[in-house]
Scaffold this motif. Structure first.
Motif, short mmCIF file in Angstrom:
data_model
loop_
_atom_site.label_atom_id
_atom_site.label_comp_id
_atom_site.label_asym_id
_atom_site.label_seq_id
_atom_site.Cartn_x
_atom_site.Cartn_y
_atom_site.Cartn_z
N LEU A 116 -77.65 22.87 -6.90
CA LEU A 116 -76.78 22.75 -5.85
C LEU A 116 -77.47 21.51 -5.02
CD1 LEU A 116 -75.55 26.33 -4.95
CD2 LEU A 116 -74.27 24.55 -5.89
N TYR A 117 -78.71 21.66 -4.93
CA TYR A 117 -79.19 20.68 -4.07
C TYR A 117 -79.10 19.16 -4.86
CZ TYR A 117 -83.18 17.93 -2.14
OH TYR A 117 -83.90 16.81 -1.50
N LYS A 118 -79.25 19.16 -5.94
CA LYS A 118 -78.84 17.92 -6.84
C LYS A 118 -77.41 17.50 -6.60
CE LYS A 118 -79.41 15.69 -11.71
NZ LYS A 118 -79.95 15.96 -12.84
N VAL A 119 -76.56 18.41 -6.55
CA VAL A 119 -75.30 17.92 -6.64
C VAL A 119 -74.77 17.76 -5.25
CG1 VAL A 119 -72.65 18.69 -6.91
CG2 VAL A 119 -74.50 19.22 -8.69
N LEU A 120 -74.97 18.63 -4.09
CA LEU A 120 -74.80 18.46 -2.85
C LEU A 120 -75.44 17.53 -1.97
CD1 LEU A 120 -73.96 22.32 -2.07
CD2 LEU A 120 -72.24 20.54 -2.82
N GLY A 121 -76.65 17.52 -2.35
CA GLY A 121 -77.69 16.58 -1.46
C GLY A 121 -77.87 17.62 -0.01
N ALA A 122 -78.78 17.22 0.53
CA ALA A 122 -79.57 17.66 1.85
C ALA A 122 -78.09 17.31 2.84
CB ALA A 122 -80.76 16.97 2.23
N GLU A 123 -77.34 16.40 2.73
CA GLU A 123 -76.32 16.04 3.63
C GLU A 123 -75.35 17.07 3.66
OE1 GLU A 123 -78.46 12.51 1.85
OE2 GLU A 123 -77.44 14.31 0.95
N ARG A 124 -75.14 17.89 2.82
CA ARG A 124 -74.22 18.92 2.69
C ARG A 124 -74.46 20.50 2.94
NH1 ARG A 124 -69.70 18.77 -0.76
NH2 ARG A 124 -70.71 17.60 -2.40
N ILE A 125 -75.84 20.61 2.88
CA ILE A 125 -76.27 21.89 2.81
C ILE A 125 -76.69 22.59 4.22
CG2 ILE A 125 -78.07 23.45 1.94
CD1 ILE A 125 -78.18 22.02 -0.67
N LEU A 126 -76.26 23.79 4.53
CA LEU A 126 -76.58 24.45 5.82
C LEU A 126 -77.69 25.64 5.46
CD1 LEU A 126 -73.50 23.35 6.09
CD2 LEU A 126 -73.88 24.52 8.11
N LEU A 127 -78.74 25.84 5.41
CA LEU A 127 -79.55 26.86 5.43
C LEU A 127 -79.34 27.93 6.19
CD1 LEU A 127 -83.12 25.61 4.31
CD2 LEU A 127 -81.33 26.18 2.81
N VAL A 128 -78.87 28.99 5.78
CA VAL A 128 -78.62 30.22 6.86
C VAL A 128 -79.22 31.50 6.17
CG1 VAL A 128 -76.26 29.45 7.17
CG2 VAL A 128 -76.43 30.94 5.38
N THR A 129 -79.55 32.44 6.83
CA THR A 129 -80.34 33.51 6.55
C THR A 129 -79.15 34.62 6.32
OG1 THR A 129 -80.38 34.79 8.73
CG2 THR A 129 -82.44 33.44 7.99
N ASP A 130 -77.93 34.89 6.86
CA ASP A 130 -77.39 35.95 6.65
C ASP A 130 -77.99 37.12 6.77
OD1 ASP A 130 -75.11 37.38 6.05
OD2 ASP A 130 -74.86 37.11 3.96
N ALA A 131 -78.98 37.45 7.47
CA ALA A 131 -79.80 38.52 7.74
C ALA A 131 -79.12 39.78 8.50
CB ALA A 131 -80.97 38.17 8.51
N MET A 132 -79.69 40.77 8.11
CA MET A 132 -79.20 42.04 8.91
C MET A 132 -80.35 42.68 9.35
SD MET A 132 -80.54 44.74 6.59
CE MET A 132 -79.51 45.95 6.61
N ARG A 133 -80.11 43.72 10.10
CA ARG A 133 -80.97 44.64 10.99
C ARG A 133 -82.19 44.57 10.48
NH1 ARG A 133 -78.86 48.09 14.26
NH2 ARG A 133 -76.82 47.97 13.19
N ALA A 134 -82.46 44.91 9.24
CA ALA A 134 -83.73 45.26 8.74
C ALA A 134 -84.78 43.90 8.70
CB ALA A 134 -83.72 45.86 7.28
N LYS A 135 -84.31 42.89 9.04
CA LYS A 135 -85.31 41.69 9.01
C LYS A 135 -86.39 42.14 10.01
CE LYS A 135 -83.98 37.63 10.59
NZ LYS A 135 -83.49 36.19 10.33
N GLY A 136 -87.69 41.86 9.67
CA GLY A 136 -88.86 42.11 10.42
C GLY A 136 -89.28 43.50 10.26
N LEU A 137 -88.61 44.24 9.76
CA LEU A 137 -89.04 45.66 9.84
C LEU A 137 -89.45 46.16 8.43
CD1 LEU A 137 -85.86 47.22 11.93
CD2 LEU A 137 -88.42 46.55 12.69
N ALA A 138 -89.81 47.47 8.25
CA ALA A 138 -90.54 48.06 7.05
C ALA A 138 -89.49 48.50 5.96
CB ALA A 138 -91.36 48.95 7.32
N ASP A 139 -89.78 48.53 4.85
CA ASP A 139 -88.80 48.97 3.90
C ASP A 139 -88.20 50.49 4.33
OD1 ASP A 139 -89.48 46.91 2.13
OD2 ASP A 139 -90.52 47.69 0.70
N GLY A 140 -87.13 50.56 3.84
CA GLY A 140 -86.36 51.92 4.29
C GLY A 140 -85.06 51.83 4.09
N SER A 141 -83.99 52.77 4.79
CA SER A 141 -82.70 52.91 4.74
C SER A 141 -82.25 52.28 6.32
CB SER A 141 -82.47 54.34 4.48
OG SER A 141 -80.99 54.61 4.44
#
Length: 371
Positions: free
Chosen positions: A251-276
């Motif tokens: 994707l980097y080769k095809v799109l180039g840096a010019e068309r990529i947006l890095l996103v996390t799509d992170a949920m509430r567990a980010k920064g916390l321990a493994d679990g439910s």
């Protein structure tokens, strides 16, 4: 201290802030009690995450008046200085509650309030249940003009993910007329439907390659459309799970840096321990840096932006200028805040990071305040 000025050149010097703005960038090395010595450091624009659901136990959809502010307070620890809080597919009343609360915050945050909440990314409920991913199918609906006009009246929607096969062209045109970035995701759209959607105003793809039609030699799908296009922007979740290393390289080769947006799509567990944990009323298991629903479907990520940028660099061996393009410049441009975010330019917001050559994060400044 090397400063990436105007996303065009590295200069040795000093960056000065005043009232939350960049007042000057000069080759002079200033001294004084208010001057921080960044010798050996790089100064780069703060990251803009346009797709994040939560972190540290907090979620955009929480019925908590402080939820969005709690998110803002935590995000500078990972280099994010501005963000779009992202909704889940949920009851329409719950989505509207988020829009109301954001309306009370956007544009009114104090300079020491953390990362700036720029608005809301509405992901769902106008998506396709056949490509639900971790979005609850029971709340997916087809939008009406009346509903969209009501939601747009809150003035905080900056991005919306839709499945164009379920959203009429005139409604995409309505969204774009309000300055909303319309992004395609969770979709069964093929090449032809994608072409029609882009003609109506779509400019972006949500977490490209995930929850959409893939490449086939007789129908190249939504993924193929994005790769063949020369204009559409594409979110990527580079966390080691959503995309293989080889896919990221392709994707980097095809799109180039010019068309990529890095996103996390992170949920509430980010920064916390493994679990439910909970995501949109669904149980999510987090283990080995991976979040999944009971059936094994990925349920967002738990990666931080600084870790994602470092991982992207290791996969594609990209120069730091390309990483800034993907994590700061492109997101700011796509959601219409380039006039004040995304680059170190005199007059723009003083959102910047101090990092070393290995992209270790030493300090985050949000509108001139170290957080």
């Amino acid at each position: 201290m090397k400063i990436f000025k105007d996303n065009a050149e590295w200069i040795d010097g000093t960056i000065a802030c005043e009232n939350g703005k960049i007042h000057s960038i000069t080759p002079e090395l200033l001294t004084g009690e208010d001057v921080i010595d960044g010798q050996g450091m790089l100064v780069v624009p703060g990251f803009v995450d346009v797709h994040i659901h939560g972190l540290y136990g907090v979620d955009t959809m929480d019925d908590d008046p402080e939820a969005l502010l709690k998110m803002a307070a935590k995000l500078p620890t990972e280099g994010t200085t501005a963000f779009l809080a992202t909704t889940m597919t949920a009851d329409l009343v719950d989505v509207e509650r988020v829009l109301k609360r954001a309306n009370e915050i956007v544009g009114k945050m104090q300079l020491n309030g953390g990362a700036e909440l720029l608005g809301i990314h509405v992901e769902g409920p106008f998506v396709n249940p056949d490509y639900a991913g971790a979005q609850p199918k029971e709340f997916m609906v087809i939008p009406t003009r009346t509903l969209l006009e009501k939601w747009l009246s809150y003035g905080v929607i900056r991005q919306m993910t839709v499945a164009p096969e379920r959203v009429e062209a005139e409604l995409i045109e309505l969204l774009t007329s309000y300055g909303v970035t319309v992004s395609v995701g969770h979709t069964s759209a093929g090449f032809e439907v994608m072409g029609d959607a882009v003609a109506s105003g779509v400019t972006q793809m949500t977490h490209l390659a995930n929850a959409m039609t893939g490449l086939h030699h007789r129908e190249i799908g939504a993924l193929g459309y994005a790769m063949l296009s020369d204009s559409i922007f594409c979110e990527l979740i580079v966390d080691g799970h959503h995309l293989s290393r080889e896919m990221v390289q392709l994707l980097y080769k095809v799109l180039g840096a010019e068309r990529i947006l890095l996103v996390t799509d992170a949920m509430r567990a980010k920064g916390l321990a493994d679990g439910s944990y909970d995501l949109g009323g669904q149980q999510v298991a987090v283990a080995n840096k991976k979040a999944t629903l009971p059936g094994g479907v990925l349920a967002g990520s738990i990666i931080s932006m600084i870790d994602e940028v470092r991982l992207m660099r290791s996969i594609i061996s990209a120069p730091i200028e390309h990483l800034i393009q993907m994590a700061s410049v492109n997101p700011a441009r796509q959601i219409g805040v380039w006039n004040r975010k995304g680059s170190l330019t005199v007059g723009k917001d003083a959102d910047f990071l101090l990092v070393d050559d290995e992209l270790t994060l030493y300090a985050t400044y949000c509108r001139g305040v170290r957080l």
